[in-house]
Enzyme design. Sequence first.
Site, mmCIF file in Angstrom:
data_model
loop_
_atom_site.group_PDB
_atom_site.id
_atom_site.type_symbol
_atom_site.label_atom_id
_atom_site.label_comp_id
_atom_site.label_asym_id
_atom_site.label_seq_id
_atom_site.Cartn_x
_atom_site.Cartn_y
_atom_site.Cartn_z
ATOM 1 N N SER A 107 0.844 -1.193 0.000
ATOM 2 C CA SER A 107 0.000 0.000 0.000
ATOM 3 C C SER A 107 0.886 1.253 0.000
ATOM 4 C CB SER A 107 -0.945 -0.056 1.208
ATOM 5 O OG SER A 107 -1.983 0.869 1.084
ATOM 6 N N ASP A 244 -9.962 -5.582 -3.547
ATOM 7 C CA ASP A 244 -8.958 -4.634 -3.040
ATOM 8 C C ASP A 244 -9.372 -3.191 -3.326
ATOM 9 O OD1 ASP A 244 -6.469 -3.440 -2.289
ATOM 10 O OD2 ASP A 244 -5.417 -5.243 -2.954
ATOM 11 N N HIS A 271 -7.645 -5.894 0.649
ATOM 12 C CA HIS A 271 -6.346 -5.214 0.578
ATOM 13 C C HIS A 271 -5.248 -5.945 1.337
ATOM 14 C CE1 HIS A 271 -3.981 -1.762 -0.493
ATOM 15 N NE2 HIS A 271 -3.867 -1.272 0.730
#
Length: 300
Positions: A107, A244, A271
């Site tokens: 991320s 996601d 995610h």
Amino acid sequence: MAVTEGTVPFREYRTWYRIVGELPAPDGKLPLLVINGGPGCPHDYLEDLSALAGENGRPVVFYDQLGCGRSDHPDEPGLWVMDTFVDEVAAVREELGLGRLHILGHSWGSQVALEYVLRRPAGLVGLVLAGPIAGAPAYEAEARRLKESLPPEVQEVIDRHEADGTTGDDAYVEATMAFHKRWLCRLDPWPDHLMRSLTNWREDVYETMWGAEWNVTGNLKDWDVTARLGELDLPVLVTSGRYDVATPTVVRPLADGIRGAEWVVFEQSAHLPSAEEPERFRQVLESFLHRAETAAPQRW
């Protein structure tokens, strides 16, 4: 399983680290340095990756980024810029003697990893970009689209509190959870290590750099390295979840823009496939790392 913890100096502060496994590994396997998401979030939610040390003998190195977790928490708003966190990666590598290695960025950590790798550091053998972002504007647009699929009454609560600056209100927090339970983590209940990260999140760092998931108002709002992805010349694994927040629209530019990149989608995950499908995630990850190590000699 050997676990070593300590701190390394970074500028005038201290960055905390944890090494799981032996460093160097007895069989020569290269360490994996993990750069977690955030900004302002400690590493705990990625602890499932520790099992690589026991399962495969691969050392895994975690650290808490400056400003959160067990690292120093300076009250210096000027620190919360991309260069701070890219420089911190270099400092951790140098102090821990991580010569040849792999890096995994998840991320926000993928943003840091991309910036770091684009500096062309020596010794990097493989790069993993998990739930990655190549450009903040594209990510914001997709997160906003996902938010607009929530029930109208939930959207109204979110929008009203953001407009009024009352995002600490319990109603706002509850409304945003409807978003995160769909596109952050689909486990129910959420695992303890994810809750530890969220409980210890440094909100002021996040707000300074990002803002809200779907409303990027911080200093990263124009961040975009999409045009530079072609500069990467090493083995790269890209991962994302079927549900996601880093949607295919967000991830595809990385998979297409990095020569030879592999893209694996985890069908039961949002995610956090490292927590939602931990065994399969580690299998895919270790397979890639092994192949990267046995590929052509590192050119950087």
